[in-house]
Design an enzyme around this catalytic site. Structure first.
Site, PDB file in Angstrom:
ATOM      1  N   GLU A   1       0.832  -1.209   0.000  1.00 53.86           N
ATOM      2  CA  GLU A   1       0.000   0.000   0.000  1.00 53.86           C
ATOM      3  C   GLU A   1       0.868   1.261   0.000  1.00 53.86           C
ATOM      4  OE1 GLU A   1      -2.944  -0.475  -0.753  1.00 53.86           O
ATOM      5  OE2 GLU A   1      -3.071  -2.590  -0.238  1.00 53.86           O
TER       6      GLU A   1
ATOM      7  N   HIS B   1       1.855   2.222  -3.387  1.00 53.19           N
ATOM      8  CA  HIS B   1       0.818   2.928  -4.161  1.00 53.19           C
ATOM      9  C   HIS B   1       0.942   4.447  -3.987  1.00 53.19           C
ATOM     10  CE1 HIS B   1      -1.646  -0.084  -6.052  1.00 53.19           C
ATOM     11  NE2 HIS B   1      -1.848  -0.746  -4.929  1.00 53.19           N
TER      12      HIS B   1
HETATM   13 ZN    ZN Z   1      -2.586  -2.651  -4.748  1.00 58.71          ZN
END
Ligand code: ZN
Length: 175
Positions: A144, A147
């Site tokens: 995450e 991202h």
């Molecule tokens: Zn992802």
């Protein structure tokens, strides 16, 4: 009432942008967005979702882990909102294991990640939290976090041979 947000797929420019720091965690706008992100993560049965995946280029993600049909071996963790995260330190050793992503549906890959990460972030009450994650949860955090930097999991594979299609993945893990 919360809304289910539409999930941006790889190819959308927002997936490749570096996200901006959240300045006002307590604002109604941010709090409403967090509620929407939590609902969207739950509906999609994601182990996590980052704001850029719903076309919001801010440094916010959700970690939420529990066993389901997409991740039968996941540990249980209550949905947690992570804001303006930093990785303070990490273990030397990396482990390769399976990942998937709501923005790259149908793909799975074996991705090397640090086994343990020591992190700092703000929760949705704007309280600073320091925490250590290991194993699968450390993996979610790193996925995450990437991202927010515009990086997706297939960027991290050692070989394109570590990428498989979902259907074959289901067969591989049930063997
Ligand atoms: Zn992802």
């Amino acid at each position: 009432m919360s809304n289910i947000l539409s999930i941006a797929q790889l190819g959308a420019s927002v997936i490749r942008e570096k996200s901006q720091k959240v300045l006002q965690i307590n604002s109604q706008k941010t709090q409403d967005f967090i509620d929407d992100l939590l609902l969207t993560c739950k509906e999609a049965k994601g182990m996590g979702i980052a704001a850029p995946q719903v076309s919001n280029s801010e440094r916010i993600f959700i970690m939420s882990s529990e066993p389901n049909e997409r991740y039968p071996y996941a540990p249980k963790m209550e949905p947690t909102t992570i804001i303006n995260p930093e990785i303070i330190s990490h273990s030397e050793n990396m482990k390769k294991d399976w990942e998937g992503c709501l923005s790259l549906p149908g793909l799975r890959a074996r991705v090397p990640r640090y086994h343990e990460v020591h992190v700092r972030y703000y929760d949705r009450d704007a309280k600073m939290v320091e925490q250590k994650f290991e194993g699968f949860l450390a993996r979610i955090f790193q996925h995450e976090y990437d991202h927010l930097e515009g990086i997706v999991f297939i960027d991290r594979v050692e070989s394109t041979k570590d990428i498989v299609m979902e259907k074959e993945f289901q067969r591989l893990i049930s063997e």
